[in-house]
Write an enzyme that holds these catalytic residues in place. Sequence first.
Site, PDB file in Angstrom:
ATOM      1  N   HIS A 120      -3.465   3.643  -2.501  1.00 49.80           N
ATOM      2  CA  HIS A 120      -3.511   2.329  -3.136  1.00 49.80           C
ATOM      3  C   HIS A 120      -3.323   1.273  -2.059  1.00 49.80           C
ATOM      4  CE1 HIS A 120      -2.978  -1.077  -5.683  1.00 49.80           C
ATOM      5  NE2 HIS A 120      -1.677  -1.173  -5.517  1.00 49.80           N
TER       6      HIS A 120
ATOM      7  N   ASP B 141     -23.430   6.122   0.735  1.00 49.03           N
ATOM      8  CA  ASP B 141     -22.903   7.244   1.540  1.00 49.03           C
ATOM      9  C   ASP B 141     -21.536   7.707   1.038  1.00 49.03           C
ATOM     10  OD1 ASP B 141     -25.014   7.509   3.355  1.00 49.03           O
ATOM     11  OD2 ASP B 141     -24.169   6.032   4.745  1.00 49.03           O
TER      12      ASP B 141
ATOM     13  N   TYR C 193     -25.263  16.092   6.256  1.00 50.95           N
ATOM     14  CA  TYR C 193     -24.538  15.196   7.151  1.00 50.95           C
ATOM     15  C   TYR C 193     -23.324  15.949   7.669  1.00 50.95           C
ATOM     16  CZ  TYR C 193     -21.799  11.229   8.868  1.00 50.95           C
ATOM     17  OH  TYR C 193     -21.060  10.365   9.658  1.00 50.95           O
TER      18      TYR C 193
ATOM     19  N   ASP D  96       4.481   2.441  -7.439  1.00 47.33           N
ATOM     20  CA  ASP D  96       3.210   2.802  -8.075  1.00 47.33           C
ATOM     21  C   ASP D  96       3.096   4.302  -8.345  1.00 47.33           C
ATOM     22  OD1 ASP D  96       2.013   0.125  -8.030  1.00 47.33           O
ATOM     23  OD2 ASP D  96       2.018   0.376  -5.849  1.00 47.33           O
TER      24      ASP D  96
ATOM     25  N   HIS E 253      -5.696  -6.694  -9.996  1.00 42.04           N
ATOM     26  CA  HIS E 253      -4.709  -6.016  -9.162  1.00 42.04           C
ATOM     27  C   HIS E 253      -5.305  -5.603  -7.807  1.00 42.04           C
ATOM     28  CE1 HIS E 253      -1.190  -2.887  -9.155  1.00 42.04           C
ATOM     29  NE2 HIS E 253      -1.516  -3.247  -7.940  1.00 42.04           N
TER      30      HIS E 253
ATOM     31  N   HIS F 127      -3.981  -3.228  -1.110  1.00 43.12           N
ATOM     32  CA  HIS F 127      -4.382  -4.559  -1.551  1.00 43.12           C
ATOM     33  C   HIS F 127      -5.343  -5.103  -0.491  1.00 43.12           C
ATOM     34  CE1 HIS F 127      -0.920  -5.503  -4.583  1.00 43.12           C
ATOM     35  NE2 HIS F 127      -1.336  -4.257  -4.672  1.00 43.12           N
TER      36      HIS F 127
ATOM     37  N   GLY G 187       0.815  -1.207   0.000  1.00 45.13           N
ATOM     38  CA  GLY G 187       0.000   0.000   0.000  1.00 45.13           C
ATOM     39  C   GLY G 187       0.849   1.257   0.000  1.00 45.13           C
ATOM     40  N   ASN G 188       0.244   2.355  -0.408  1.00 46.08           N
ATOM     41  CA  ASN G 188       0.934   3.639  -0.433  1.00 46.08           C
ATOM     42  C   ASN G 188      -0.076   4.758  -0.576  1.00 46.08           C
ATOM     43  OD1 ASN G 188       0.562   3.658  -3.536  1.00 46.08           O
ATOM     44  ND2 ASN G 188       1.884   1.882  -3.202  1.00 46.08           N
TER      45      ASN G 188
ATOM     46  N   GLY H   9       8.819   0.238  -0.435  1.00 46.78           N
ATOM     47  CA  GLY H   9       9.285  -0.892   0.367  1.00 46.78           C
ATOM     48  C   GLY H   9       9.819  -0.591   1.747  1.00 46.78           C
TER      49      GLY H   9
END
Lengths: 241, 241, 241, 241
Positions: free
Chosen positions: C94, C119, C232, C75, C170, C96, C27-28, C45
């Site tokens: 991003h 929502d 809201y 990415d 992906h 996973h 993730g990033n 990494g």
Amino acid sequence: MLEELRKAVLEANLALSRAGLAPGTWGNVSGIDRGQGFFAIKPSGIPYGELTADAMVLVDLAGKVVEGRFKPSSDTATHLEIYCEFPEVGGVTHTHSTVATAFAQAEQPIVCLGTTHADHFDGQVPVTRMLTPAEVAKDYERETGKVIVEAFMECGIDHVRMPAVLVAGHGPFTWGRDAMDSVRNAIALEEVARMARDTILLRRAFGQPIEPIPDHLLRKHFDRKHGPGAYYGQQSGDSHR
Amino acid sequence: MLEELRKAVLEANLALSRAGLAPGTWGNVSGIDRGQGFFAIKPSGIPYGELTADAMVLVDLAGKVVEGRFKPSSDTATHLEIYCEFPEVGGVTHTHSTVATAFAQAEQPIVCLGTTHADHFDGQVPVTRMLTPAEVAKDYERETGKVIVEAFMECGIDHVRMPAVLVAGHGPFTWGRDAMDSVRNAIALEEVARMARDTILLRRAFGQPIEPIPDHLLRKHFDRKHGPGAYYGQQSGDSHR
Amino acid sequence: MLEELRKAVLEANLALSRAGLAPGTWGNVSGIDRGQGFFAIKPSGIPYGELTADAMVLVDLAGKVVEGRFKPSSDTATHLEIYCEFPEVGGVTHTHSTVATAFAQAEQPIVCLGTTHADHFDGQVPVTRMLTPAEVAKDYERETGKVIVEAFMECGIDHVRMPAVLVAGHGPFTWGRDAMDSVRNAIALEEVARMARDTILLRRAFGQPIEPIPDHLLRKHFDRKHGPGAYYGQQSGDSHR
Amino acid sequence: MLEELRKAVLEANLALSRAGLAPGTWGNVSGIDRGQGFFAIKPSGIPYGELTADAMVLVDLAGKVVEGRFKPSSDTATHLEIYCEFPEVGGVTHTHSTVATAFAQAEQPIVCLGTTHADHFDGQVPVTRMLTPAEVAKDYERETGKVIVEAFMECGIDHVRMPAVLVAGHGPFTWGRDAMDSVRNAIALEEVARMARDTILLRRAFGQPIEPIPDHLLRKHFDRKHGPGAYYGQQSGDSHR
């Protein structure tokens, strides 16, 4: 005003968050003082970590904010309708807990498949009908409360013996003697929904029908906790001490 | 009286709660002193956070409370029946853990689908029959114990090699050498149930039958931990040190 | 340079990790300063526990690293494409995350099955086409951004009303007003995906079709949080305060 | 002797426990010093909370314990076989992680259904054949290692590009450059298995076939992290810094 009630409602909101049933700012808990005719509810869109007793909003049974520096939860009118129509209710919780919400989205009631369910809910947890375009356009949150009440009235369901409902396409509302009791029922509902999901998938995998447990078993479990001769817990009739 | 036993039973109840298998006040653990003929059990409906060794209730093998200021768990008579009929049992745990309960609700035994299962349970974890209206009306918790014993007697299951059962429509009971050992078996049972659920869903997705692992693999795994020549762990025959 | 932006992007990356959506170094998150034309992104990494504001890498809209002692996320070019083509985007995440990724792997959009979805996302969360061998060989990460933009352009999807996409085979990308807002959308997407998975399995178990909620309910929920007359939260149009 | 190795193996075992992949005393991690020809492994049946570097057991490549006051893991002979036959392996992890074990119990390889899988494993994670009664009777743990090696040899699978295997009816083994790397692969395998399970259930729900991602996408993702021209992370070829 009503410091005790605000504190109790804060504690119940924090308990809901600690239980992991309210990511982000989702979900809301309220509690009512029937004597004064006011209920305290979580303000709209404030992260749980920033909540204080003082931030709880006081609303009267006409739906008017009587005290509070924040806007109340956008679901306030649904809580209001429940308080107005279900006289025994002392607290209300709304969540989007994952599996109970999945049943609501599938428009499936949660059939009573075991004693965990029967310990908390007297029969299948009902699902409402979908709101009409007119109801959504008119006064959405209030109409949401009305379809909840309608589901109970039409089937003659007792709101004390069934402290939960699934709003079709939306998610669960639970209630109880007070705010914390409604949170306990929200936690129990999600756990019961998880068991029901897995039971349904297993029964399908084995080619078995989805059928409720026998009525005598349902009666026994619900009544030993909530019936007149309740013997669960330390004080009869109280399932939480 | 029996301070050591109370402390051990408290620790086992807290371990069950820490394992996340007992939300709210659900579940209960007991442990017995066979010499004295008393067992200690969790009081009914007290939150785990409020439990103390002193709060554990002492019960004799006639089911009479001999010491304790609280009412014992409402499932006490089921524990009692297990202690009376299964002489090797030193501790009993009852939970409503999600997936093991789903198998109980589906009235499906947990077939031995892998070595994790075989490491703990010698063959499929049995499911009882549903109690009759008469049994539920008569002495429900005691009768629950009786259907557990019946399931073992009828199929000639050894309660030492199979320290778990699923009560139909209700949930699992596990036991062991002592209270903590019965909790370990409850944790293993839930983990085995999760693996079995996913194995069953995957096999169905691939159109495969649900079949137990070969008997030689079951035998090997159970016996290397629990058999006469056990070599798992630091002391043979002891799977937990 | 841009200390505030680096800090905000660090905080957003840590929030993603705390939410449990980014095991290991997966993730990033990035955030952009549109005025300066630079975005800050997680280095490639590096474990979340070792991240500092100073470790965030500054990249310009030509894709050139302008400051930072580490290599940016692998990415980065996908983030860049999103910033270049979606002018309203202030932050990109991003992950996973398990279930959103499962939908991406199943090449299935996430149909709007309930109000939790409505929502946050205005309609079904789109899934891209699979990249061609040529696109993968050429400039993979940049081409990944291009198929995202293509999916939105071809169907005329508004990137403000739909701050999420599933890249076929992906996983999900989400965006928002800033880095933290994109993380909130990543958290909401995973929760919505879990509910959708369970809803789909339950509907199949009951032989029901998989259909989106009525449009009037979708409109109501999306607009009460994000529409011109949003009510809201504490400030209209802001769903996060 | 080999204090550094013992410490590294202790840390890897604790990381496995922290990741929640090893309830109770399940699972074990080892690491080897190829120069000295010894590997250090977790002792059998000791709770993770009681482990110390000093408790790790040193074993030589003949399978003889050369140092340690405890018995080594009962799976030691399987680790040994992997070290003997797979020369690039520096560390080995065995778990009974829920979903990877479910695939092993279903005797299904984990097909590469997405890039998360391709980032870690070059193609489908193989499943071994079931051991024969003779193999189980003879030298079970050593034979378990032999069927793992057999699965790789028969299909010409490269143990460096595929650092994981599912032992039929048992569970996963993973390996890596060192003990901690093998734990990272065990964590990735369980996450990939969860995604694969949900992808398979969703594809079945939508009547789609279960097919791997295109080879060019698999190649791209595996090689950008592990290939000669790897560009993920801060040092090429190193996927973990």
